[in-house]
Design an enzyme around this catalytic site. Structure first.
Site, mmCIF file in Angstrom:
data_model
loop_
_atom_site.group_PDB
_atom_site.id
_atom_site.type_symbol
_atom_site.label_atom_id
_atom_site.label_comp_id
_atom_site.label_asym_id
_atom_site.label_seq_id
_atom_site.Cartn_x
_atom_site.Cartn_y
_atom_site.Cartn_z
ATOM 1 N N PHE A 1 -2.149 1.439 -14.435
ATOM 2 C CA PHE A 1 -2.799 1.718 -13.822
ATOM 3 C C PHE A 1 -2.752 2.329 -12.634
ATOM 4 O O PHE A 1 -1.978 1.419 -11.661
ATOM 5 C CB PHE A 1 -4.283 0.556 -13.403
ATOM 6 N N ASP B 1 5.106 3.304 -8.464
ATOM 7 C CA ASP B 1 3.400 2.834 -7.915
ATOM 8 C C ASP B 1 3.867 2.005 -7.089
ATOM 9 O O ASP B 1 3.906 0.841 -7.656
ATOM 10 C CB ASP B 1 2.576 3.670 -8.912
ATOM 11 N N LYS C 1 -3.716 1.098 -0.626
ATOM 12 C CA LYS C 1 -4.136 -0.342 -0.314
ATOM 13 C C LYS C 1 -3.824 -0.742 1.386
ATOM 14 O O LYS C 1 -4.536 -0.529 2.181
ATOM 15 C CB LYS C 1 -3.735 -1.199 -1.312
#
Length: 417
Positions: free
Chosen positions: A141, A226, A255
């Site tokens: 993802f 990532d 985030k």
């Protein structure tokens, strides 16, 4: 009409009726109104332990006082940049990122989200190499904008939007042989999560990242890591790549980078990779990226990460939580397939998807917030703020124990009927 009914009606009429239906079905229709540290308070005054943590956005807790204070101070001076003059806050954030991230990662670009950071990294990889092919992993993802979605490894999200960006291929996560076989003369980069988060908290085989680093060196392609969900202390080190002591060519962050106060994302790369953007600095830009509010929050968050030793805290408390949850797996082996994770990034894989809805409902009744991983509904994620206390960890275990006990009873009754 009470306040919950009013908000559900607004969801149905102005946001998304399908989302409203799911929220009601899951029993999650309380209205959050306030939060601090690990706790969320709803409109009825109920306090919940937050084990969702904004899907990894709240490593520093809700409303961390030092970060909020820094943002308030900047708000009184200059919230957004003119974009023309020099911006001290953005420059100092970039310097702090270079200091905190591993190895020779040096130049950074600030944006507003994880998916934007991935978009920037993919563009930079193609720009630097002059090649177009990107290799990602099945079940990965990386976001849902067109480029990031092309790298994402979940067909369910991709199919409605075909054709996506061409040049992407996917191989099984953890399979270095498949990865090596997929590399061609057209390959620009490999993009990988150190741990697949939305894929179900999937840990790779030991040495996997080091093997990718070796492969990239041999084939002269870029390694993009990532760290949007794994970074900033979550897995017991400041960045998950430090577990295998490797340095990517490009790292993407988001985030918790601003301490959970302001939306922010960033990519940071080695000097040589950044050269094409030095020649043409306006090839990739962002109106709001690196704005003073986000930059101040990011600087303060990176300072707290080090000062408060949040990675060590996640490692210690995560070990404790894993031990206790594995005891529950043994006790409820007919419900729990496996418990796995690193630091305070933990997944409970259930035997069937249907158990998840019952479990989340029972947890919510007991004032604990938990959720599925996005790509794998059989896995319940536990990602509390890293400021969680030992006492709260004990409470989390007690609540999960009670919730599983109730779910086991419900399933037993269904079997009898």
């Amino acid at each position: 009409m009470n306040s919950e009914e009013e908000i559900i009606k607004l969801y149905e009429e102005n946001l998304n009726p399908g989302l409203a239906r799911i929220v009601k079905f899951m029993g999650l229709n309380s209205i959050e109104v306030e939060a601090q540290g690990t706790k969320v308070v709803d409109s009825s005054g109920e306090k919940y332990i937050d084990c969702v943590g904004g899907y990894g956005s709240l490593n520093f807790g809700h409303r961390p006082p030092k970060i909020v204070a820094a943002v308030k101070k900047q708000l009184e001076k200059m919230p957004l940049s003119s974009k023309l003059l020099l911006n001290r806050q953005q420059a100092e954030l970039a310097a702090k990122l270079a200091e905190v991230t591993p190895g020779e990662l040096k130049f950074s670009f600030a944006c507003n989200s994880g998916t934007e950071a991935v978009e920037g990294a993919l563009k930079l990889a193609r720009l630097y190499t002059g090649k177009s092919e990107i290799i990602s992993t099945v079940n990965a993802f990386h976001g849902k904008s067109m480029g990031a979605l092309s790298a994402t490894g979940k067909e369910e999200y991709k199919a409605p939007f075909q054709p996506l960006v061409p040049g992407f291929k996917h191989v099984p996560f953890g399979d270095i042989a498949a990865l090596a076989k997929a590399v061609t003369s057209r390959t620009a980069a490999i993009i990988v999560e150190p741990i697949q988060g939305e894929g179900g908290i999937i840990l790779p085989p030991e040495g996997y990242l080091a093997e990718i680093r070796k492969l990239c060196n041999e084939k002269e392609i870029l390694m993009i890591v990532d760290e949007i969900q794994t970074g900033l202390g979550r897995t017991g080190t400041n960045f998950a790549v430090e577990f295998e002591k490797i340095v990517p060519d490009i790292m993407v962050l988001a985030k918790s980078l601003s301490g959970g106060v302001i939306p922010i994302g960033a990519l940071i790369a080695k000097s040589k990779v950044w050269d094409p953007l030095c020649e043409s600095p306006f090839l990739h830009t962002s109106t709001f990226g690196g704005n003073p509010l986000a930059a101040v929050a990011g600087k303060k968050a990176l300072g707290i990460l080090k000062q408060d030793k949040l990675a060590s805290r996640a490692k210690e408390l995560g070990r404790k939580l894993l031990i206790e949850l594995n005891k529950l797996q043994i006790k409820y082996s007919d419900l729990i397939e496996e418990v796995r994770g690193r630091g305070l990034m933990i997944g409970i894989e259930l035997v069937t998807e249907g158990i998840g809805g019952m479990l989340i409902s029972e947890l919510t009744k007991r004032n604990l917030l938990a959720a599925y991983t996005l790509n794998q509904p059989k896995v319940i994620r536990i990602e509390p703020p890293l400021v969680i206390t030992k006492e709260e960890v004990d409470k989390v275990v007690d609540i999960f124990s009670a919730a599983f006990r109730e779910v086991a009873k419900m399933i037993s009754k269904e079997d009898i009927c």
